[in-house]
Design an enzyme around this catalytic site. Structure first.
Site: not given
Length: 283
Positions: A173, A241
């Site tokens: 991811k 992030k």
């Protein structure tokens, strides 16, 4: 009617439509969310409500977690009434959040200590894909556990693929979201450059979307730019992030470094807006 009892933790922009997909598929669902207001939407669809994560795990067969970051995962698993405090065993916990590979490995070990099973299974796709069950799901964990969970995951996505052991789903991811950042910045810079030289955004996007470079991302985000609509489907602060997590895992390529700097600088003004709001910082 599916008999597997599913617990759901995390009712954000992605969590609500994903949980709704499982309710529509006939699964009995029990939910827990820190913000109690958000539980009502699922309750109205027939979901039960659990008082805390530990109770949720005890009352269900599979628990799915979809929250924002490593801190939230630590709280949900290791908090005073967290999943790891549950007096139960042989349950599957699927963490679909985009978090660090490190915390997935840690939580997998802790789940093993209470005789439960862990999968990291983050998703590629946004709210629209969540609403239609068309997410792409990348999974880390044990093959036999994945096979048990696969029928559930296939109600949420068009593809559920195991890519390695614990943490591998998270690593995949982070790689994909690094490319997402490059796409978003590249599209924004291209539009700005064209506009500065007299090319209308609408004309440019029509050319791109009918050429080899056209894809779903350029279509959706191009429409957002044209419509001046930066409501967050995937908030810019989240890509900051994720790029930070990728840096922690060792990504240091020129494009990745540049993207991190660009989005980090844009976060203060546009963090709550969609990722493609980076165009406003680039302008």
């Amino acid at each position: 009617m599916n008999t597997t009892k599913i617990g759901w933790i995390g009712l954000g922009n992605m969590g609500i439509p994903m949980a709704e997909q499982l309710i529509k598929a006939g699964y009995p669902i029990t939910v827990y969310n820190r913000s109690k207001v958000k539980e009502s939407a699922l309750k109205n669809m027939g979901a039960e409500i659990a008082s805390n994560p530990a109770k949720l795990l005890e009352e269900t067969d599979v628990v799915i977690v979809m929250v924002s970051d490593d801190h939230a995962i630590s709280e949900i698993f290791s908090g005073e009434e967290g999943l790891l405090q549950s007096k139960t065993s042989n349950k599957i916990i699927i963490n679909m959040s985009t978090v660090s590979p490190k915390i997935s490995k840690e939580m997998a070990e802790k789940c093993r200590d209470i005789e439960c099973f862990y999968l990291d299974a983050p998703v590629s796709g946004s709210v629209k894909q969540a609403e239609t069950g068309q997410l792409v799901i990348m999974v880390g964990g044990e093959e036999q556990v994945f096979e048990k969970a696969k029928p559930i995951l296939e109600k949420l996505g068009k593809l559920a693929l195991i890519v390695g052991s614990h943490g591998a789903g998270n690593m995949a991811k982070l790689a994909i979201n690094s490319l997402l950042a490059l796409y978003a910045q590249g599209l924004a810079e291209t539009v700005v450059f064209a506009n500065q030289n007299g090319i209308k955004t609408e004309d440019l996007l029509q050319l791109i979307n009918n050429a080899a470079l056209g894809n779903i991302f350029t279509k959706i985000k191009g429409d957002a730019i044209i419509g001046d609509n930066y409501k967050a489907a995937f908030a810019l602060k989240h890509i900051v992030k994720d790029l930070g997590l990728a840096k922690d895992e060792g990504i240091s390529s020129p494009l990745a470094e540049t993207a991190f700097t660009t989005f980090k600088n844009a976060e203060a003004n546009y963090g709550e807006e969609d990722i493609i709001a980076v165009i406003k910082a680039i302008k």
